[in-house]
Write an enzyme that holds these catalytic residues in place. Structure first.
Site, PDB file in Angstrom:
ATOM      1  N   GLU A 172       0.813  -1.232   0.000  1.00 50.06           N
ATOM      2  CA  GLU A 172       0.000   0.000   0.000  1.00 50.06           C
ATOM      3  C   GLU A 172       0.841   1.274   0.000  1.00 50.06           C
ATOM      4  O   GLU A 172       0.409   2.318   0.494  1.00 50.06           O
ATOM      5  CB  GLU A 172      -1.048  -0.001   1.126  1.00 50.06           C
ATOM      6  CG  GLU A 172      -0.553   0.054   2.566  1.00 50.06           C
ATOM      7  CD  GLU A 172      -1.685  -0.070   3.614  1.00 50.06           C
ATOM      8  OE1 GLU A 172      -1.738   0.778   4.516  1.00 50.06           O
ATOM      9  OE2 GLU A 172      -2.495  -1.025   3.526  1.00 50.06           O
ATOM     10  N   ALA A 173       2.046   1.197  -0.553  1.00 49.26           N
ATOM     11  CA  ALA A 173       2.982   2.334  -0.684  1.00 49.26           C
ATOM     12  C   ALA A 173       3.528   2.810   0.655  1.00 49.26           C
ATOM     13  O   ALA A 173       4.123   3.890   0.742  1.00 49.26           O
ATOM     14  CB  ALA A 173       2.353   3.509  -1.439  1.00 49.26           C
TER      15      ALA A 173
END
Lengths: 319, 319
Positions: A286-287
């Site tokens: 999710e970065a």
């Protein structure tokens, strides 16, 4: 990139009140940002974090500790502001864009058929491309997709060699039986698709996923607009491996935000000659890892733009 | 530390919307901050960066690339806001306190006499102690002092074994001849002071420096007040090596902000069982590496305090 801006930034670094080179990677990334932003003093006013979400046919093979429903549930969590990346984006002063990609229509199980056809891939790739703003100082790419560490491992095996045992890691935390299923899934996929393994684009279509295709599209759009990119973890990095294979030097505008704890990421980064900025044993996706690395870029630019020179400060140089 | 707060923070981490353990070191440091701040949800409202500056008799032996005047010049640069740590402190939301320690009166050349006597040491130690605020959420310690990587290397050699060749690094950038002078200086000091090498406090007095003594005092004051500490680079870490020797477990309230590029730091951290948060090939000192690590602690707490739980977000757990 613009070599004149990089050269000007390099000269600037050498005159700041510190021993030459003593800011290490902070100097390197300031110069890298200068090169791609085409300005001696780069800025991070508009930072976009793009998180792409997809579902995968191979999830049915029991390769993840979590059920496929979690992909959509986490997209809702992103929208509600409850996920790790929401907190990190806020802290790092970045805009978060989340793009779910046909979550109700998972890719096909690639142990039996190509995961996508060319049209599927292009739609996802185009979504990724269009997610990148026209004006943007930095793009950060990440993903969410139950079962996608198996996809990433399969891409690495297909394009770098080795089998499931070399590339399958614990992902979100599968047990030993799940790990064995991941390995078998990868080995079966390599066998079924053995005729296309020398074609990076065909591999990205048949063994990839929509969120990975979108990342590739976003990273290529950034290149077209000379926007520097931070890559997140194993899955996000594997998504650009086909680009590197298709165009040597095609990732020069990218840096690795971090190296994750997932088996394979370190080796993949070495293959791509990407030295990670952080090594915090994260494995969330999710970065989140690259999102934290934004803070390091801000530190690099705070020094690059804010420090006094030896002359300004009246500090003696090296003897 | 307070185990109840640490346990509550651990439970909290397990309920947040992420696979257990997937935030890696961010989870560990959130729990560490909870333990020493004695609260389940730690905060970083009042962060103090203390930079101590000192001068060294051994600078006369040509062990640094820069002349001794630079110590005072850099203290002036700190006051004017032009140094790297000024930019980093501002970005990290920290208060910067700079304490010069009798810069006009360098320590004695320890190849010929003890660098300090007990009174010198205690005055500096006490300055460090008094620099720590009564109320403080986090203390970050760093230093400035031309020739002090030679001091740090000498302390490591004295307390961990080996000679100059094992511990002398390039510091701010000495050439080969300077590196040789560093090694010789260390070897001479070890020989001259061979009778006190089994006494950590005597080593800190005879082979240390005022800024190192101040760091030891500040770190001990933080321990007395249960304030967590981030250590900066090779010199700052070497300053607390005598504390670790005198009291096993005495550094449990400390984390290493980073590992620097200076030879010896990685080995010293291993000896102290301190895993660095960052590895950015920095070698500047002045708390710059640990100052950047504050940003990682902020990211850890943003997630720890801001994320939704599985129940709140309606996200399914592991199957």
């Amino acid at each position: 990139g613009d070599e004149a801006s990089a050269a000007a930034a390099t000269v600037r670094q050498q005159n700041l009140t510190k021993p030459p080179g003593s800011l290490g990677r902070l100097e390197e990334v300031a110069i890298w940002l200068a090169r791609w932003q085409r300005r001696e003093i780069p800025r991070l006013d508009q930072v976009t974090i793009a998180v792409f979400a997809g579902n995968h046919g191979i999830a049915e093979r029991g390769v993840s500790a979590f059920p496929s429903e979690v992909t959509a549930q986490m997209v809702a969590n992103f929208a509600a502001g409850g996920a790790a990346i929401n907190q990190i984006a806020k802290l790092a002063g970045a805009e978060l864009r989340v793009e779910p990609l046909e979550l109700a229509r998972p890719t096909r199980d690639f142990t039996m058929a190509p995961a996508m056809d060319g049209a599927d891939f292009l739609v996802a790739f185009d979504t990724g491309w269009r997610t990148v703003p026209e004006q943007c100082d930095l793009l950060v790419v990440g993903e969410m997709g139950i079962a996608n560490t198996t996809v990433a491992a399969t891409l690495c095996a297909a394009l770098m060699g080795g089998r499931g045992a070399r590339w399958a890691g614990r992902g979100t935390g599968v047990d030993d039986a799940g790990l064995l299923r991941k390995r078998t899934t990868i080995d079966t996929a390599l066998k079924i698709h053995r005729n296309l393994l020398d074609d990076p684009l065909a591999v990205a279509v048949a063994l990839g996923g929509r969120e990975l295709a979108a990342i590739a599209g976003a990273v290529l759009a950034a290149r077209a607009r000379s926007i520097p990119v931070l890559l997140d973890g194993f899955v996000a990095t594997s998504a650009v491996l086909p680009l590197a294979r298709l165009a040597p030097g095609g990732l020069a505008h990218c840096r690795a935000g971090h190296v994750s704890a997932e088996l394979g990421h370190r080796e993949l980064l070495r293959e791509l000659a990407l030295a990670p900025l952080l090594d915090l044993e994260m494995r969330l996706g999710e970065a989140s890892g690259a999102g934290i690395a934004i803070l390091l870029l801000r530190a690099a630019l705070a020094c690059h733009g804010g420090m006094a020179t030896f002359a300004e400060a009246g500090v003696s140089g090296a003897g």
